[in-house]
Design a protein around this motif. Structure first.
Motif, PDB file in Angstrom:
ATOM      1  N   PHE A 104      27.151  43.133  43.405  1.00  0.00           N
ATOM      2  CA  PHE A 104      27.446  43.067  41.790  1.00  0.00           C
ATOM      3  C   PHE A 104      28.021  42.383  41.568  1.00  0.00           C
ATOM      4  CE2 PHE A 104      31.585  43.936  43.479  1.00  0.00           C
ATOM      5  CZ  PHE A 104      32.686  43.819  42.865  1.00  0.00           C
ATOM      6  N   THR A 105      27.802  41.826  39.850  1.00  0.00           N
ATOM      7  CA  THR A 105      28.438  40.898  39.013  1.00  0.00           C
ATOM      8  C   THR A 105      29.602  41.120  38.197  1.00  0.00           C
ATOM      9  OG1 THR A 105      26.453  41.414  37.745  1.00  0.00           O
ATOM     10  CG2 THR A 105      26.656  39.442  39.219  1.00  0.00           C
ATOM     11  N   MET A 276      50.421  35.575  38.720  1.00  0.00           N
ATOM     12  CA  MET A 276      50.060  37.376  38.904  1.00  0.00           C
ATOM     13  C   MET A 276      48.934  37.628  39.187  1.00  0.00           C
ATOM     14  SD  MET A 276      52.466  39.411  37.272  1.00  0.00           S
ATOM     15  CE  MET A 276      51.101  40.861  37.764  1.00  0.00           C
ATOM     16  N   HIS A 277      48.296  37.784  40.104  1.00  0.00           N
ATOM     17  CA  HIS A 277      47.407  37.906  41.602  1.00  0.00           C
ATOM     18  C   HIS A 277      46.996  38.753  41.193  1.00  0.00           C
ATOM     19  CE1 HIS A 277      44.588  36.241  44.250  1.00  0.00           C
ATOM     20  NE2 HIS A 277      45.033  37.404  44.493  1.00  0.00           N
ATOM     21  N   TRP A 278      45.059  39.021  41.066  1.00  0.00           N
ATOM     22  CA  TRP A 278      44.040  40.211  41.286  1.00  0.00           C
ATOM     23  C   TRP A 278      43.072  39.700  41.994  1.00  0.00           C
ATOM     24  CZ3 TRP A 278      45.761  37.966  36.938  1.00  0.00           C
ATOM     25  CH2 TRP A 278      44.554  37.404  36.408  1.00  0.00           C
ATOM     26  N   ARG A 279      42.717  40.879  41.961  1.00  0.00           N
ATOM     27  CA  ARG A 279      41.008  40.953  43.311  1.00  0.00           C
ATOM     28  C   ARG A 279      40.205  41.276  41.863  1.00  0.00           C
ATOM     29  NH1 ARG A 279      41.064  39.233  48.524  1.00  0.00           N
ATOM     30  NH2 ARG A 279      38.529  40.334  48.429  1.00  0.00           N
ATOM     31  N   TYR A 280      39.067  41.351  41.932  1.00  0.00           N
ATOM     32  CA  TYR A 280      37.294  41.716  41.009  1.00  0.00           C
ATOM     33  C   TYR A 280      36.205  42.973  42.106  1.00  0.00           C
ATOM     34  CZ  TYR A 280      38.882  38.469  37.150  1.00  0.00           C
ATOM     35  OH  TYR A 280      39.012  38.208  36.233  1.00  0.00           O
ATOM     36  N   ASP A 281      37.075  43.050  43.751  1.00  0.00           N
ATOM     37  CA  ASP A 281      36.519  43.281  44.274  1.00  0.00           C
ATOM     38  C   ASP A 281      36.418  45.401  43.536  1.00  0.00           C
ATOM     39  OD1 ASP A 281      36.667  41.993  46.226  1.00  0.00           O
ATOM     40  OD2 ASP A 281      38.478  42.364  46.906  1.00  0.00           O
ATOM     41  N   ILE A 282      34.947  46.154  43.829  1.00  0.00           N
ATOM     42  CA  ILE A 282      34.810  47.247  42.889  1.00  0.00           C
ATOM     43  C   ILE A 282      36.028  47.823  44.306  1.00  0.00           C
ATOM     44  CG2 ILE A 282      33.900  49.242  43.362  1.00  0.00           C
ATOM     45  CD1 ILE A 282      31.237  47.335  43.424  1.00  0.00           C
TER      46      ILE A 282
END
Length: 284
Positions: A104-105, A276-282
């Protein structure tokens, strides 16, 4: 053994000291940040983007980004600088969760404040790229000898194919006739790193081909050089870096994400933080 442990402790202390002092230069004041961003979060708000209104006569640069989320963002910032130097409009980019995840994009508005960037550079609406390019890419600007090849995903996103006579620009390094590569003395690591120099950019990537792909931009402008210039007083910065830092200032995270962070800080009464760190996984 005790001497070795002492040296390790001293090294950790010095690194921590340097890091904390580095933060003083970059860190926004948490109070002002929260105050300005703590309104109700709207994850689907659409801000008007000032896309190029006279795009038919523009030459276009389409970046194919690489590696992780932060690498992709930095690569896009470099792409904007390169596009401006070559007098091209930049196509609003396509992002990926990570270098090995293309199932996914993510569109540009989910990764950065695309509206802010459109205020300082000529940007092409991605839905118009195919029409403006007559459906074909006529040039490829290579910036490194390797990378995860997901070009087909980017081409599909913009509705493009490669022209049968697509011209490849990679004269900044030398090739032998066999599989082994012989790099020029300037680029022995196999990647172009002189994008900050507009004359060298023009020497290697000037063409009248309308639609060009920029392959895998990242570290075409060395991040250490950018950091060193950013730490200087604005009047002391080299002119070319002033432009690059302006691009960085106009490619911050999107409003909804900044507001989400501000809300989190306020609810948990966090006044000081480094990152602040975050991810973009579904699944995240």
């Amino acid at each position: 053994m005790n001497l070795e442990r002492s040296w390790k402790n001293l090294t950790v202390f010095i690194l921590a000291f340097l890091f904390l002092n580095f933060l003083k230069v970059y860190q926004e004041k948490p109070d002002s940040f929260t105050k300005n961003n703590s309104s109700e979060i709207k994850f689907c708000e659409n801000k008007a983007v000032n896309y190029e209104s006279e795009a038919s006569d523009k030459m276009i640069l389409i970046p194919v980004l690489i590696w992780g989320p932060n690498n992709q963002l930095q690569g896009f910032r470099e792409s904007v600088f390169i596009a401006k130097a070559l007098n091209r409009s930049i196509a609003a980019p396509l992002f990926h969760p990570n270098w090995n995840q293309h199932s996914f994009t993510a569109e540009a508005s989910l990764r950065l404040d695309i509206q802010s960037l459109s205020e300082i550079t000529s940007m092409i609406n991605p839905v118009e790229v195919s029409k403006l390019c007559d459906g074909v890419v006529t040039a490829i600007f290579e910036t490194r000898d390797n990378g995860d090849n997901h070009l087909h995903i980017v081409l599909e996103y913009y509705g493009l194919i490669l022209d049968d006579k697509v011209e490849i620009f990679n004269n900044w390094y030398k090739k032998k006739q066999h599989k082994n590569l012989e790099w020029s003395e300037e680029y022995q690591n196999g990647k172009f790193t002189d994008a900050i120099n507009k004359e060298i950019l023009k020497e290697n990537f000037t063409t009248n081909k309308k639609c060009a792909i920029l392959m895998f931009p990242w570290s075409t402008i060395l991040h250490q050089d950018i950091s060193n210039q950013a730490l200087l007083d604005e009047k002391q910065r080299k002119p070319e870096f002033k432009e690059m830092i302006e691009i960085i200032d106009h490619t911050r995270r999107p409003d909804f994400l900044r507001k989400a962070v501000a809300k989190f800080l306020k609810e948990h009464k966090i006044r000081k933080f480094a990152v602040m760190h975050w991810r973009y996984d579904i699944v995240s």
